[in-house]
Design a protein around this motif. Sequence first.
Motif, PDB file in Angstrom:
ATOM      1  N   LEU A  11       0.835  -1.188   0.000  1.00  0.00           N
ATOM      2  CA  LEU A  11       0.000   0.000   0.000  1.00  0.00           C
ATOM      3  C   LEU A  11       0.872   1.241   0.000  1.00  0.00           C
ATOM      4  O   LEU A  11       2.030   1.209   0.399  1.00  0.00           O
ATOM      5  N   LYS A  12       0.275   2.349  -0.466  1.00  0.00           N
ATOM      6  CA  LYS A  12       1.018   3.600  -0.486  1.00  0.00           C
ATOM      7  C   LYS A  12       1.239   4.121   0.940  1.00  0.00           C
ATOM      8  O   LYS A  12       2.175   4.819   1.212  1.00  0.00           O
ATOM      9  N   ASP A  13       0.303   3.784   1.838  1.00  0.00           N
ATOM     10  CA  ASP A  13       0.434   4.229   3.218  1.00  0.00           C
ATOM     11  C   ASP A  13      -0.063   3.089   4.106  1.00  0.00           C
ATOM     12  O   ASP A  13      -0.137   1.957   3.665  1.00  0.00           O
ATOM     13  N   ASP A  14      -0.402   3.373   5.352  1.00  0.00           N
ATOM     14  CA  ASP A  14      -0.837   2.285   6.232  1.00  0.00           C
ATOM     15  C   ASP A  14      -2.274   1.838   5.942  1.00  0.00           C
ATOM     16  O   ASP A  14      -2.801   0.954   6.605  1.00  0.00           O
ATOM     17  N   GLY A  15      -2.905   2.440   4.970  1.00  0.00           N
ATOM     18  CA  GLY A  15      -4.230   1.997   4.545  1.00  0.00           C
ATOM     19  C   GLY A  15      -5.371   2.723   5.229  1.00  0.00           C
ATOM     20  O   GLY A  15      -6.508   2.636   4.787  1.00  0.00           O
ATOM     21  N   SER A  16      -5.076   3.472   6.293  1.00  0.00           N
ATOM     22  CA  SER A  16      -6.177   4.065   7.057  1.00  0.00           C
ATOM     23  C   SER A  16      -6.887   5.173   6.291  1.00  0.00           C
ATOM     24  O   SER A  16      -8.016   5.533   6.621  1.00  0.00           O
ATOM     25  N   ASN A  17      -6.238   5.711   5.267  1.00  0.00           N
ATOM     26  CA  ASN A  17      -6.900   6.772   4.497  1.00  0.00           C
ATOM     27  C   ASN A  17      -7.567   6.261   3.230  1.00  0.00           C
ATOM     28  O   ASN A  17      -8.071   7.029   2.424  1.00  0.00           O
ATOM     29  N   LEU A  18      -7.535   4.952   3.057  1.00  0.00           N
ATOM     30  CA  LEU A  18      -8.133   4.388   1.849  1.00  0.00           C
ATOM     31  C   LEU A  18      -9.650   4.489   1.891  1.00  0.00           C
ATOM     32  O   LEU A  18     -10.252   4.489   2.975  1.00  0.00           O
ATOM     33  N   PRO A  19     -10.306   4.550   0.715  1.00  0.00           N
ATOM     34  CA  PRO A  19     -11.776   4.534   0.704  1.00  0.00           C
ATOM     35  C   PRO A  19     -12.303   3.245   1.347  1.00  0.00           C
ATOM     36  O   PRO A  19     -11.595   2.221   1.404  1.00  0.00           O
ATOM     37  N   PHE A  20     -13.550   3.285   1.780  1.00  0.00           N
ATOM     38  CA  PHE A  20     -14.162   2.213   2.570  1.00  0.00           C
ATOM     39  C   PHE A  20     -13.878   0.799   2.044  1.00  0.00           C
ATOM     40  O   PHE A  20     -13.411  -0.077   2.787  1.00  0.00           O
ATOM     41  N   ALA A  21     -14.187   0.559   0.783  1.00  0.00           N
ATOM     42  CA  ALA A  21     -14.108  -0.820   0.267  1.00  0.00           C
ATOM     43  C   ALA A  21     -12.696  -1.379   0.379  1.00  0.00           C
ATOM     44  O   ALA A  21     -12.505  -2.578   0.612  1.00  0.00           O
ATOM     45  N   ASP A 287     -16.698   6.467 -16.291  1.00  0.00           N
ATOM     46  CA  ASP A 287     -17.011   5.035 -16.433  1.00  0.00           C
ATOM     47  C   ASP A 287     -16.668   4.315 -15.119  1.00  0.00           C
ATOM     48  O   ASP A 287     -15.525   4.369 -14.668  1.00  0.00           O
ATOM     49  N   PRO A 288     -17.656   3.631 -14.497  1.00  0.00           N
ATOM     50  CA  PRO A 288     -17.401   3.027 -13.182  1.00  0.00           C
ATOM     51  C   PRO A 288     -16.316   1.958 -13.198  1.00  0.00           C
ATOM     52  O   PRO A 288     -15.600   1.790 -12.198  1.00  0.00           O
ATOM     53  N   ILE A 289     -16.175   1.268 -14.313  1.00  0.00           N
ATOM     54  CA  ILE A 289     -15.154   0.209 -14.374  1.00  0.00           C
ATOM     55  C   ILE A 289     -13.758   0.837 -14.413  1.00  0.00           C
ATOM     56  O   ILE A 289     -12.851   0.427 -13.686  1.00  0.00           O
ATOM     57  N   HIS A 290     -13.601   1.867 -15.242  1.00  0.00           N
ATOM     58  CA  HIS A 290     -12.287   2.529 -15.307  1.00  0.00           C
ATOM     59  C   HIS A 290     -11.933   3.156 -13.964  1.00  0.00           C
ATOM     60  O   HIS A 290     -10.788   3.085 -13.512  1.00  0.00           O
ATOM     61  N   LEU A 291     -12.936   3.754 -13.308  1.00  0.00           N
ATOM     62  CA  LEU A 291     -12.668   4.393 -12.007  1.00  0.00           C
ATOM     63  C   LEU A 291     -12.184   3.371 -10.981  1.00  0.00           C
ATOM     64  O   LEU A 291     -11.223   3.613 -10.236  1.00  0.00           O
ATOM     65  N   PHE A 292     -12.836   2.216 -10.965  1.00  0.00           N
ATOM     66  CA  PHE A 292     -12.448   1.190  -9.983  1.00  0.00           C
ATOM     67  C   PHE A 292     -11.088   0.580 -10.327  1.00  0.00           C
ATOM     68  O   PHE A 292     -10.248   0.374  -9.443  1.00  0.00           O
ATOM     69  N   GLU A 293     -10.859   0.330 -11.620  1.00  0.00           N
ATOM     70  CA  GLU A 293      -9.540  -0.172 -12.045  1.00  0.00           C
ATOM     71  C   GLU A 293      -8.437   0.792 -11.606  1.00  0.00           C
ATOM     72  O   GLU A 293      -7.403   0.369 -11.067  1.00  0.00           O
ATOM     73  N   ASP A 294      -8.668   2.067 -11.852  1.00  0.00           N
ATOM     74  CA  ASP A 294      -7.644   3.071 -11.506  1.00  0.00           C
ATOM     75  C   ASP A 294      -7.350   3.049 -10.009  1.00  0.00           C
ATOM     76  O   ASP A 294      -6.191   3.135  -9.590  1.00  0.00           O
ATOM     77  N   GLN A 295      -8.421   2.931  -9.204  1.00  0.00           N
ATOM     78  CA  GLN A 295      -8.207   2.897  -7.744  1.00  0.00           C
ATOM     79  C   GLN A 295      -7.436   1.640  -7.342  1.00  0.00           C
ATOM     80  O   GLN A 295      -6.519   1.689  -6.521  1.00  0.00           O
ATOM     81  N   LEU A 296      -7.810   0.511  -7.912  1.00  0.00           N
ATOM     82  CA  LEU A 296      -7.128  -0.746  -7.565  1.00  0.00           C
ATOM     83  C   LEU A 296      -5.637  -0.671  -7.882  1.00  0.00           C
ATOM     84  O   LEU A 296      -4.790  -1.169  -7.133  1.00  0.00           O
ATOM     85  N   LYS A 297      -5.328  -0.021  -9.006  1.00  0.00           N
ATOM     86  CA  LYS A 297      -3.910   0.111  -9.378  1.00  0.00           C
ATOM     87  C   LYS A 297      -3.213   1.121  -8.477  1.00  0.00           C
ATOM     88  O   LYS A 297      -2.129   0.865  -7.965  1.00  0.00           O
TER      89      LYS A 297
END
Length: 343
Positions: A11-21, A287-297
């Motif tokens: 992770l880029k950080d300790d994860g505490s600032n990540l979005p809910f999912a 596009d919801p798929i592109h948005l989620f892909e981008d977040q996952l990456k």
Amino acid sequence: MASAKTSNIKLKDDGSNLPFAFRHYSPDQLKEALRKMYLIRRFEEGAEESYTRGLIHGTMHLSIGQEASAVGISMPLAEQDMITSTHRGHGHCIAKGADVSRMFAEFFGKETGYCKGRGGSMHIADVSKGNLGANGIVGGGIPIAVGAALSAKKQKNGKVVIAYFGDGANNEGAFHEALNMASVWKLPVVFVCENNGYGMSTSTARSTAVANVADRAVAYNMPGVIVDGNNLSDVAEASHNAVERARRGEGPTLIECKTYRHRGHSKSDRNRYRTKEEIEDWVSNRDPIHLFEDQLKEFGFLDDRQITDLRDSVEKEIADAIEFAKDSPSPDLSNLTRDVYTD
Ligand SMILES: Cc1ncc(C[n+]2csc(CCOP(=O)(O)OP(=O)(O)O)c2C)c(N)n1
Ligand SMILES: [Mg+2]
């Protein structure tokens, strides 16, 4: 449930600032959510192509562009939880676990389909997976969900019911009666309005007296939550909170997912009521798929190669499902009127 912090991903950080999912679900669950979004998208593109080739008759309503709301809402659900769906329900069914082979078979009018080929696109039901059915009647699934929630409450079985519907349905009497009753009886149901801005060719602004469908929750004494329906994590968070509230016996929630359908209302729609610029903006930038892909990456959950592998596996699943449907038998003429209401 494994949290992002305890997984071995970088992770880029300790994860505490990540979005809910990304905090709440394991990497495998997030990957499965992306897989389901691909599956819905490719299923509907496959259905569109099959329609053009004359393999599917009638019409259908595609939810391309709305995949995050179907998948995000279903993330906190257990297999025994239930849903009622709409005329634009392919995504809801797949998110709840429907087999795309049997869905294609249903669309192709084959005996192996969910309704033995008698129902088609608007009648996918799979009670074994808690899917009480798509519904061609606008708003028709909402009272059914309330009835199922009443049954769950009486049986004390802990099940929660999701009622999906469009913005057009929020002006139907059934919507108002159902929300009132569910609130009075504190039923374990979550009302999910997929507000894609239009009911056929009529914009929500022209048909609806309130600015947001969720504003109507106050009249029925339940929480009303507005989310970006194209952001999987935001949808999953709203669904998680509403499902937990329902399971605690505190009653219903109304969630409004602001989203957009990329395609026309149905196959005959010539899109004259929307501008090219408006459509292009949602397709290219939201596009919801592109948005989620981008977040996952971005958060280090998946890389490009893993995404390509996932897409390839869905591609094969869809191709196999179409072959299964093509190869399946048509209903025999001798029993063509069986399992339908008229003969
Ligand atoms: C009771 C009823 N009235 C009218 C129709 C015709 N109809 C089918 S879809 C639709 C629009 C529904 O809009 P919305 O609820 O926003 O769902 P969307 O198509 O945008 O997903 C209408 C009016 C219908 N099927 N049932
Ligand atoms: Mg709509």
